[in-house]
Design an enzyme around this catalytic site. Structure first.
Site, PDB file in Angstrom:
ATOM      1  N   LYS A 189      -3.408  -1.815 -15.848  1.00  0.00           N
ATOM      2  CA  LYS A 189      -3.148  -2.441 -14.548  1.00  0.00           C
ATOM      3  C   LYS A 189      -2.238  -3.644 -14.732  1.00  0.00           C
ATOM      4  CE  LYS A 189      -3.593  -1.756 -10.273  1.00  0.00           C
ATOM      5  NZ  LYS A 189      -3.141  -0.504  -9.696  1.00  0.00           N
ATOM      6  N   SER A 385      -1.817   4.099  -6.758  1.00  0.00           N
ATOM      7  CA  SER A 385      -2.932   3.195  -6.516  1.00  0.00           C
ATOM      8  C   SER A 385      -3.508   3.441  -5.114  1.00  0.00           C
ATOM      9  CB  SER A 385      -2.504   1.738  -6.711  1.00  0.00           C
ATOM     10  OG  SER A 385      -3.608   0.963  -7.116  1.00  0.00           O
TER      11      SER A 385
END
Length: 585
Positions: A189, A385
């Site tokens: 991330k 995402s």
């Protein structure tokens, strides 16, 4: 006092009269100026395809029809262009398409879908020609589908492979005293990595390298097919910069003709057998697409498939053509569910993600809809995402080979000014009724608050994992092994089970029809956005928006930087967002 009252009443009356007169003139002009029935397509015509003003799949429409009437731009999206190309294939008046595309804003997945439509058009025996003064890699990828490519003798072609650059701010934070406190889940991330490190992590380098290589391979495969150049040779040309001048590009068969635009137009005249000084007949793609939209024959069946467009960042609120808002999205699914003529839904996603809460609210509407009607997802440039969050529970998921998807991970960012405030002599004190009543950016982040926030991040991440596992029929452990915030291309996503099939929007529509057990159908586009009077005023050409004024004052490049800062400020709550932005030229 009575005299002053009469004067004021007269002034107000005159003002109201002129306002009504002014808006009446605008209304008449908008109504009669906006008609498309007057667009004439003459025999032996060529469509001019210029994509300067087209960046979205969906141009949008409004609940209030007056908003469309006063729209200063013609409402044409890429989907309309692709439908128009399909209509032109069998239109006897259209003989070819001329690509005059200098500054395309399309992403690679959109360009691929447009290339496929142009390839299909060529099967009719009609020509596709392209001219450019210069060509970026993105524009060359599109133009390479043409039968012949013309390039200005003074122009150039950018063909050198893909790259991306990421800036890191760790040292800047230490020097400035402004620190971004990052709380995340997922080793990949890397949306927040620039605030934590001053160089790229191995995990981030791994995923970025794999991503660029996969996208580049897809681009080369299409160019190789169109230009009949082996992929190995295309890589040699890119590595050696062997197409940096028009002459070198022609010698290496990337283009066909080095000439000025007048020569290009003369070649089209010759193909159309237009003689003398007469110009050939042309129609802009925007006009032709609008004519197709307004003159298409009504379907003989009542069956419909709803196409719901989710494009842009995911935020709270109503949303618009550039922002996915919970208001317009949830309303679209609810209307599609209740409409008996709508037999299936295709969700077209082009989003890098955003608010985790809004993503979950949209996911819930899809879950409710799926119990009544099939839902198929078609991924565009991005479905990453939060964009994947709202896709994962569809009956079937389609992606292009160069779609960027995955990035299953979440994070939170808390700005902290404690070092800066101490450095410049600012002291703050908090008074609270309870121990955890307040987070202040002017005091160091304590571990207890960090721990509580991390629990919230972990809770959202686990919810994300369970949604994906349930939607994709995988175990949570299987999803976690390919999640951790890692980004994948459409090709890779199909291999690991995040995507079902490689295909475009039309393929998704066929799948939706199959699942709904219907053969003939028409489509209905959503969302319809709800806008107020202030939005209406802002659409007039003479009323400049705040953004337009700022852009004019500080310039395009500085405005772009300002928008980046603004996006960070809008990231409220836990984010399910792509790890970084990729701009490929």
């Amino acid at each position: 006092m009575k005299f002053l009252g009469n004067v004021m009443a007269t002034i107000v009356g005159i003002f109201v009269f002129f306002m009504l007169f002014f808006f009446g003139i605008l209304l008449i002009g908008a109504i009669f100026g906006g008609e498309t029935e007057g667009i004439e397509v003459k025999n032996n015509s060529v469509i001019e395809l210029n994509l300067d003003d087209i960046s979205n799949d969906y141009a949008g429409k409004y609940k209030d029809p007056w908003m469309d009437v006063f729209s200063e731009k013609k409402n044409v999206g890429l989907t309309d262009v692709i439908n128009a190309i399909a209509a032109a294939k069998t239109d006897g008046d259209i003989k070819g398409i001329s690509i005059l595309n200098q500054e395309s804003q399309l992403g690679l997945a959109q360009s691929k879908e447009l290339r496929e439509a142009l390839n299909d058009f060529k099967k009719s025996g009609k020509f596709v020609l392209a001219y450019a003064n210069d060509l970026t890699q993105r524009d060359y990828y599109l133009n390479s589908v043409a039968n012949s490519i013309y390039l200005n003798p003074a122009g150039d072609i950018d063909f050198k492979g893909l790259s991306t650059e990421i800036m890191f701010f760790k040292d800047l934070q230490e020097k400035s005293g402004v620190k971004m406190e990052v709380i995340r889940h997922g080793k990949y991330k890397s949306a927040v990595e620039p605030f934590l490190e001053n160089k790229m992590s191995d995990a981030n380098r791994e995923q970025t390298t794999a991503l660029l290589n996969s996208i580049w391979s897809s681009v080369l495969e299409d160019i190789s097919t169109s230009r009949h150049i082996p992929i190995s040779r295309l890589n040699e040309i890119a590595t050696g910069l062997l197409a940096r001048t028009p002459e070198m590009a022609k010698a290496n068969k990337l283009i066909d003709v080095v000439a000025y635009e007048d020569v290009y137009h003369n070649a089209i005249k010759k193909a159309l057998k237009v003689t003398g000084d007469d110009d050939y007949n042309k129609v802009s793609m925007t006009d032709y697409a609008q004519k197709v939209n307004t003159t298409s024959l009504l379907s003989e069946t009542d069956n419909q498939i709803a196409v719901i467009y989710a494009q842009g960042e995911i935020q709270s609120g109503e949303g618009d053509v550039n922002v996915i808002g919970e208001g317009s999205m949830r309303r679209s699914f609810q209307e599609a569910r209740k409409n008996k003529d709508i037999k299936a839904i295709v969700l077209r996603v082009d989003s890098p993600g955003g608010s985790a809460l809004t993503s979950d609210l949209i996911w819930r509407e899809i879950e409710l809809t799926k119990k009544i009607k099939p839902v198929v997802v078609s991924m565009g440039n991005y479905a990453a995402s939060g964009g994947y969050y709202i896709s994962c529970n569809a009956n079937t998921i389609f992606a292009e080979k160069n779609t960027i998807t995955g990035s299953i991970g979440v994070f939170g960012v808390l700005p902290n000014f404690s070092q800066l405030s101490t450095r410049i002599g600012i002291n703050t004190e908090q008074i609270t009724t309870n121990e955890n009543a307040n987070y202040s950016p002017f005091v160091p982040l304590n571990e207890k608050f960090r721990g509580v926030t991390l629990q919230g991040i972990e809770r959202v991440y686990k919810t994300f994992l369970h949604h994906v596992a349930e939607g994709r029929k995988m175990t949570v452990a299987q999803v976690d092994s390919i999640a951790q915030g890692r980004v994948w291309t459409g090709t890779e996503a199909q291999r690991i089970g995040l995507v079902d099939k490689i295909g475009n929007l039309n393929d998704a529509l066929k799948e939706a029809a199959s699942l709904a057990k219907i053969k003939d159908y028409s489509t209905q586009n959503f969302p319809e956005y709800e806008k107020d009077f202030n939005d209406l005023i802002g659409k007039f050409p003479f009323v400049k928006s705040k953004e337009a004024l700022i852009k004019e004052e500080i310039g395009e490049e500085n405005y772009f930087i300002l928008q980046k800062i603004k996006k960070v400020q809008l990231q409220k709550g836990i984010q399910a967002r792509m790890p970084f932005e990729i701009s490929i030229q």
